[in-house]
Design an enzyme around this catalytic site. Structure first.
Site, short mmCIF file in Angstrom:
data_model
loop_
_atom_site.label_atom_id
_atom_site.label_comp_id
_atom_site.label_asym_id
_atom_site.label_seq_id
_atom_site.Cartn_x
_atom_site.Cartn_y
_atom_site.Cartn_z
N PRO A 23 -6.61 1.11 -6.06
CA PRO A 23 -7.50 2.21 -6.47
C PRO A 23 -7.17 3.48 -5.70
O PRO A 23 -6.95 3.43 -4.49
CB PRO A 23 -8.90 1.69 -6.11
CG PRO A 23 -8.67 0.62 -5.08
CD PRO A 23 -7.34 0.02 -5.39
N CYS A 25 -8.62 7.46 -5.46
CA CYS A 25 -9.48 8.57 -5.81
C CYS A 25 -8.63 9.75 -6.27
O CYS A 25 -7.61 10.05 -5.64
CB CYS A 25 -10.27 9.05 -4.59
SG CYS A 25 -11.52 7.90 -4.03
N GLN A 100 -12.99 -0.24 -9.22
CA GLN A 100 -13.57 -0.38 -7.89
C GLN A 100 -14.95 0.28 -7.88
O GLN A 100 -15.07 1.47 -8.16
CB GLN A 100 -12.68 0.26 -6.83
CG GLN A 100 -13.13 -0.08 -5.43
CD GLN A 100 -12.29 0.56 -4.35
OE1 GLN A 100 -12.07 1.77 -4.37
NE2 GLN A 100 -11.83 -0.22 -3.41
N TYR A 182 -16.96 3.16 4.16
CA TYR A 182 -17.98 3.51 3.18
C TYR A 182 -19.18 2.56 3.32
O TYR A 182 -19.20 1.68 4.19
CB TYR A 182 -17.37 3.56 1.77
CG TYR A 182 -16.29 4.62 1.72
CD1 TYR A 182 -16.61 5.96 2.00
CD2 TYR A 182 -14.95 4.31 1.47
CE1 TYR A 182 -15.63 6.94 2.01
CE2 TYR A 182 -13.96 5.29 1.48
CZ TYR A 182 -14.31 6.61 1.75
OH TYR A 182 -13.36 7.58 1.77
N LEU A 301 1.52 0.46 2.94
CA LEU A 301 2.95 0.68 3.21
C LEU A 301 3.82 -0.47 2.73
O LEU A 301 4.72 -0.92 3.43
CB LEU A 301 3.18 1.02 4.68
CG LEU A 301 2.63 2.41 5.08
CD1 LEU A 301 2.86 2.69 6.56
CD2 LEU A 301 3.26 3.52 4.24
N ARG A 324 0.39 4.67 -2.78
CA ARG A 324 1.28 5.84 -2.76
C ARG A 324 2.62 5.57 -3.42
O ARG A 324 3.19 6.43 -4.10
CB ARG A 324 1.46 6.33 -1.32
CG ARG A 324 0.20 6.97 -0.78
CD ARG A 324 0.21 7.10 0.71
NE ARG A 324 0.14 5.82 1.39
CZ ARG A 324 0.03 5.67 2.71
NH1 ARG A 324 0.02 6.74 3.48
NH2 ARG A 324 -0.05 4.47 3.24
C1 LIG Z 1 -4.60 9.40 -3.23
C2 LIG Z 1 -5.22 8.16 -2.65
C3 LIG Z 1 -6.51 7.83 -3.01
C4 LIG Z 1 -7.09 6.65 -2.52
N1 LIG Z 1 -8.31 6.25 -2.97
C5 LIG Z 1 -8.77 5.02 -2.67
C6 LIG Z 1 -9.90 4.47 -3.33
O1 LIG Z 1 -10.46 5.06 -4.25
N2 LIG Z 1 -10.31 3.24 -2.94
C7 LIG Z 1 -9.66 2.52 -1.99
O2 LIG Z 1 -10.07 1.40 -1.67
N3 LIG Z 1 -8.57 3.00 -1.38
C8 LIG Z 1 -8.10 4.21 -1.73
N4 LIG Z 1 -6.93 4.65 -1.19
C9 LIG Z 1 -6.20 3.75 -0.29
C10 LIG Z 1 -5.22 2.91 -1.09
O3 LIG Z 1 -5.85 2.13 -2.08
C11 LIG Z 1 -4.41 1.99 -0.16
O4 LIG Z 1 -5.29 1.04 0.44
C12 LIG Z 1 -3.69 2.78 0.92
O5 LIG Z 1 -3.19 4.00 0.43
C13 LIG Z 1 -2.52 1.97 1.52
O6 LIG Z 1 -1.61 1.61 0.51
P1 LIG Z 1 -0.23 2.42 0.26
O7 LIG Z 1 0.50 2.44 1.56
O8 LIG Z 1 0.47 1.61 -0.81
O9 LIG Z 1 -0.58 3.81 -0.19
C14 LIG Z 1 -6.36 5.84 -1.63
C15 LIG Z 1 -5.07 6.21 -1.25
C16 LIG Z 1 -4.49 7.35 -1.76
C17 LIG Z 1 -3.08 7.68 -1.37
#
Ligand SMILES: Cc1cc2nc3c(=O)[nH]c(=O)nc-3n(C[C@H](O)[C@H](O)[C@H](O)COP(=O)(O)O)c2cc1C
Length: 370
Positions: A23, A25, A100, A182, A301, A324
């Site tokens: 998820p 945002c 979510q 949260y 990551l 990401r």
């Molecule tokens: C733009 C953006 C928005 C995010 N919004 C949420 C969200 O709505 N809910 C959530 O649980 N995590 C949110 N995250 C965290 C990601 O779901 C994830 O847990 C975190 O970025 C680590 O994963 P990654 O390294 O693949 O980015 C967000 C991350 C990014 C980059």
């Protein structure tokens, strides 16, 4: 054979691979309502090759939003705004769509990240936040109002109402947001929960409200559809929430029928010290899985196909979630399948992109012309 591209069952939901778009945002809704940005974003990532796409934190009441641009599902207008987006996804993709459900608690009323992400004071159009205790997230910020019995019931019921709306929209699965500082995480962590009633103090007391909300959502969502949860497995602060407590939480959730635990971390305290690095949260998923055998997702990551394959093959987690990496490469699942010898579904409009060395990437496709 790639294990990343092997099927998995989450309750009544069969997924062809172990990848979820995490998820994210978008901070782009108006009054909680999705719009053309969400249409583009969601439809693009529904074609990523991931078996499941999780819609961003979708807030169950207006004051539960992180920012004024956060998505909501609390009335007919917010529900109606999502309907055409889901109709389009269903027309062009067979990815499962999770949502979510979230409440920001004391981290509500924030500016969008690209506007600095700080608290919007009441005098500048912000709103009074709520939380388990009247303890501000950061020193100097206006404290949230401590939720009383009526407030707790209102928010629990708002989660239930949103779950019913999600079902009506055809959402396949719910992920409860119990991470990143949260509201539900605020109840769990002794850093944000200073209550002296049955919702504070001991671990069973701090878990009580999140578990009540989980039970209520589980009861309201159809039996055959999965409900998972995202947790911060540690606050990365001494004296805060930690892996041992997460395991106790996971055991309680398992008894209540949780379908997956998505193991993230942090978010409750500005004092956190996060040891960032590739796959840095995988050991958290692994600890939960080893202690409870609950289906786990590793997130954080994870960017490389081989890395994701190794996480599943070594049994550290059952699925991976990417955030990401999916924004950077919205066909991440296709490219991972090509690298690992897996198969993904692609819409016929894109079949001709199949590399000549990867004749089975999109399964049994045919393409003719005269
Ligand atoms: C733009 C953006 C928005 C995010 N919004 C949420 C969200 O709505 N809910 C959530 O649980 N995590 C949110 N995250 C965290 C990601 O779901 C994830 O847990 C975190 O970025 C680590 O994963 P990654 O390294 O693949 O980015 C967000 C991350 C990014 C980059």
């Amino acid at each position: 054979m790639s294990v990343l591209f092997s099927p998995i069952e989450l309750r009544g939901l069969s997924l062809p691979n172990r990848i979820m778009v995490a998820p994210m945002c978008q901070y782009s809704a108006v009054d909680g309502e999705a719009n053309d940005w969400h249409f583009t974003h969601i439809n693009t990532l529904a074609l990523s090759g991931a078996a499941m796409f999780c819609i961003e934190a979708t807030h169950v009441e207006a004051i539960g939003r992180i920012t004024p641009g956060c998505l909501g599902l609390w009335n007919d207008a917010t529900e109606a705004a999502l309907r055409p987006i889901l109709a389009s996804v269903r027309k062009h993709s067979r990815t499962a769509v999770a949502m979510q459900l979230a409440h920001a608690g004391r981290k509500g009323s924030s500016h969008r990240p690209w506007d600095g992400g700080q608290l919007i004071p009441l005098s500048q159009g912000g709103w009074q936040t709520v939380g388990p205790s009247a303890v501000a997230h950061k020193e100097g910020e206006t404290a949230p109002l401590e939720l009383d019995a009526a407030g707790l019931a209102r928010i629990r019921d708002a989660f239930v109402a949103a779950a019913k709306r999600a079902d009506r929209l055809g959402i396949d699965a719910i992920e409860m947001h119990s991470a990143h500082g949260y509201l539900l995480h605020q109840f769990l962590s002794p850093i944000s929960n200073k209550r002296t009633d049955q919702y504070g103090g001991s671990l069973p007391n701090r878990m009580r409200y999140p578990l009540e909300v989980f039970d209520a959502v589980r009861a309201a969502f159809p039996d055959k559809k999965p409900v998972g949860i995202k947790v911060s497995a540690t606050d990365w602060v001494d004296g805060g929430w930690d892996v041992a407590q997460t395991i106790e939480y996971a055991k309680e959730l398992k008894q209540r029928g949780v379908d997956w635990i998505d193991a993230s971390s942090g978010g409750v305290s500005p004092l956190q010290k996060i040891p960032l690095g590739p796959g840095y949260q995988v050991p958290l998923a692994q600890a939960v899985k080893e202690a409870t055998s609950v289906t786990t997702m590793a997130v954080g990551l994870i960017t490389e196909a081989k890395q994701a394959e190794d996480i599943i093959a070594s049994g550290k987690a059952d699925m991976v979630a990417l955030a990401r990496g999916m924004l950077y490469d919205p066909r991440w699942g296709w490219h991972a399948a090509a690298e690992l010898g897996g198969q993904v579904e692609a819409p016929p409009q894109y079949w001709r992109s199949q590399p000549s060395t990867q004749k089975a990437l999109f399964g049994a496709t045919t393409f003719g012309a005269r």
